[in-house]
Every structure is written in C-alpha cells, then in structure tokens.
Design a protein around this motif. Structure first.
Motif, PDB file in Angstrom:
ATOM      1  N   TYR A  12       0.839  -1.209   0.000  1.00  0.00           N
ATOM      2  CA  TYR A  12       0.000   0.000   0.000  1.00  0.00           C
ATOM      3  C   TYR A  12       0.874   1.260   0.000  1.00  0.00           C
ATOM      4  N   VAL A  13       1.895   1.265   0.845  1.00  0.00           N
ATOM      5  CA  VAL A  13       2.822   2.404   0.913  1.00  0.00           C
ATOM      6  C   VAL A  13       3.457   2.654  -0.452  1.00  0.00           C
ATOM      7  N   LYS A  15       2.419   1.911  -3.416  1.00  0.00           N
ATOM      8  CA  LYS A  15       1.448   2.453  -4.384  1.00  0.00           C
ATOM      9  C   LYS A  15       1.174   3.932  -4.130  1.00  0.00           C
ATOM     10  N   GLN A  16       1.161   4.336  -2.871  1.00  0.00           N
ATOM     11  CA  GLN A  16       0.910   5.735  -2.549  1.00  0.00           C
ATOM     12  C   GLN A  16       2.089   6.615  -2.956  1.00  0.00           C
ATOM     13  N   VAL A  17       3.301   6.125  -2.772  1.00  0.00           N
ATOM     14  CA  VAL A  17       4.479   6.898  -3.186  1.00  0.00           C
ATOM     15  C   VAL A  17       4.513   7.033  -4.709  1.00  0.00           C
ATOM     16  N   SER A  20       2.352   9.645  -5.861  1.00  0.00           N
ATOM     17  CA  SER A  20       2.821  10.980  -5.461  1.00  0.00           C
ATOM     18  C   SER A  20       3.945  11.504  -6.350  1.00  0.00           C
ATOM     19  N   ILE A 195       5.143  11.023   3.396  1.00  0.00           N
ATOM     20  CA  ILE A 195       4.168  10.239   2.626  1.00  0.00           C
ATOM     21  C   ILE A 195       4.205   8.771   3.053  1.00  0.00           C
ATOM     22  N   LYS A 198       2.514   8.541   6.494  1.00  0.00           N
ATOM     23  CA  LYS A 198       1.082   8.797   6.369  1.00  0.00           C
ATOM     24  C   LYS A 198       0.381   7.605   5.722  1.00  0.00           C
ATOM     25  N   SER A 199       1.039   7.019   4.731  1.00  0.00           N
ATOM     26  CA  SER A 199       0.460   5.852   4.058  1.00  0.00           C
ATOM     27  C   SER A 199       0.352   4.673   5.017  1.00  0.00           C
ATOM     28  N   ASP A 202      -2.577   5.485   7.267  1.00  0.00           N
ATOM     29  CA  ASP A 202      -3.846   5.336   6.556  1.00  0.00           C
ATOM     30  C   ASP A 202      -4.217   3.865   6.387  1.00  0.00           C
ATOM     31  N   PHE A 203      -3.225   3.042   6.073  1.00  0.00           N
ATOM     32  CA  PHE A 203      -3.462   1.619   5.879  1.00  0.00           C
ATOM     33  C   PHE A 203      -4.044   0.977   7.140  1.00  0.00           C
TER      34      PHE A 203
END
Length: 210
Positions: A12-13, A15-17, A20, A195, A198-199, A202-203
């Motif tokens: 998940y982390v 994918k978020q990076v 970004s 990020i 935060k990821s 959020d997860f």
C-alpha cells in the motif's frame, strides 16, 4: 500486524508513493534537478512488482527486501538513502513476529542511523533526516499505544518535520548550491518520508484488506 499484513502494508505504501510522483517531481524541480519523484516512482514500482510476486517469510524480511529492491532498481542517492533506511530497519527487527508500536521506533531508529552514517547528514541539514528524526522521537513516546494511534502521531510528526525544512538552508545534496535560495521550500526527501508514514497510518486506520 503479522507478516502477511506487514507485506500488504508496504504494498500500500509503495502504491501511494508512486501516485505521489508528480508532487515529488514538482518539489524537486524547485531545489534539485527534478529527478527525485521519478526515482522514487521507479524504486517503488519495483517494490510493488516484488511484493505482488513473493510471499515473504517474516516481518524483518519484508522491510529488508523492500530496501534491497529499491537499492537495486533506483541507483543514485535516493536509492541508497531510502533503500538503506528499510534494509537497516528490517535487520534491526530480526526475530520480531509482529509489527507493532514497539517495533516502529526500532525500525525508524536503525534506518535513520544507517542514512546518517551513509550520507553524513544530520538533523537540521534539510534532508529526509529531518522528517525521519521527528517521526523517531514521536515513535519512542507512543510505543505503548496501539499501532494505529502511534502511526497517526508519527505521521503528523513527520509532516511537521517537512514544514521545518522550509526554514533550513540546504547544506548537502544538489540543493546545497542554492544556499539561501533554498529557504521557504520543503525538502523533497522529507516529503517522501512523510508520505511513507502517512500511508502506513492510513493503511492501519482504514483496515485495508490483506
């Protein structure tokens, strides 16, 4: 979080990076050469591919393999910095069966020390270290809380670290040549660090399905 959940967390982390990349590229165009976002995208795309293919055996192996994959796929300073952060952090978690609020400061402290040893930078030098150090201090005070609570506070601390870099003059890396012209602008590596945390937060908060 068990090993499978930790692996899902890092997927998940990653994918978020990757998502970004435009933000990171824009930030780096101001005080760097504009390649930070593309480099992080490349590294985390490789991490996504690896995590979707492999089933890793333990919590420490998840972070070690993430770091190794980044170092192998990115090259350059960012690959070495973020790759060594996860590799060293993962090695410090050897024997850990679950990733929790007590594991978090162990991961961050070992990772941060590795980055400082490798690059020679310290807090206050306008680098990712400033966000990671703020995250570390918060993680130490929240180690007895739930992982959700700890990560939420750690993510906020990392964000404050990003804000702090705006008032710093870069003394290392490509931004060093700008001198006082780097004032007022956040460090791209610090943004990436924020990020990442935060990821993670959020997860855990969303209870994203494993």
């Amino acid at each position: 979080m068990n090993t499978a959940q930790t692996q899902a967390l890092m997927l998940y982390v990653a994918k978020q990076v990757v998502a970004s990349e435009p933000l990171l590229t824009e930030a780096d165009l101001v005080i760097g050469d504009g390649d930070h976002g593309i480099g992080m995208e490349r590294g985390f795309l490789a991490v996504i591919e690896m995590l979707e293919k492999e089933q890793l055996a333990s919590v420490d192996k998840v972070f070690i393999k993430v770091g190794s994959t980044m170092m192998a796929s990115m090259g350059g300073a960012s690959g070495a910095i973020f790759g060594s952060f996860f590799r060293a952090g993962g090695k410090a978690l050897k024997g850990t069966s679950d990733f929790d609020a007590k594991s978090l400061p162990v991961l961050i402290e070992a990772g941060l020390q590795s980055v400082m040893d490798r690059g020679g930078a310290s807090p206050g030098d306008k680098t990712m270290i400033d966000a990671a150090d703020m995250a570390l201090q918060m993680s130490k005070t929240t180690s007895n809380e739930s992982l959700e609570s700890a990560l939420s506070k750690v993510a906020e601390a990392a964000k404050q670290g990003v804000e702090a870099t705006k008032s710093m003059i870069a003394t290392t890396g490509k931004a060093k040549t700008l001198g006082e012209r780097s004032l007022g602008h956040p460090d791209p590596g610090a943004i990436t660090t924020a990020i990442i945390f935060k990821s993670m937060a959020d997860f855990v908060k969303q209870g994203v399905a494993v």
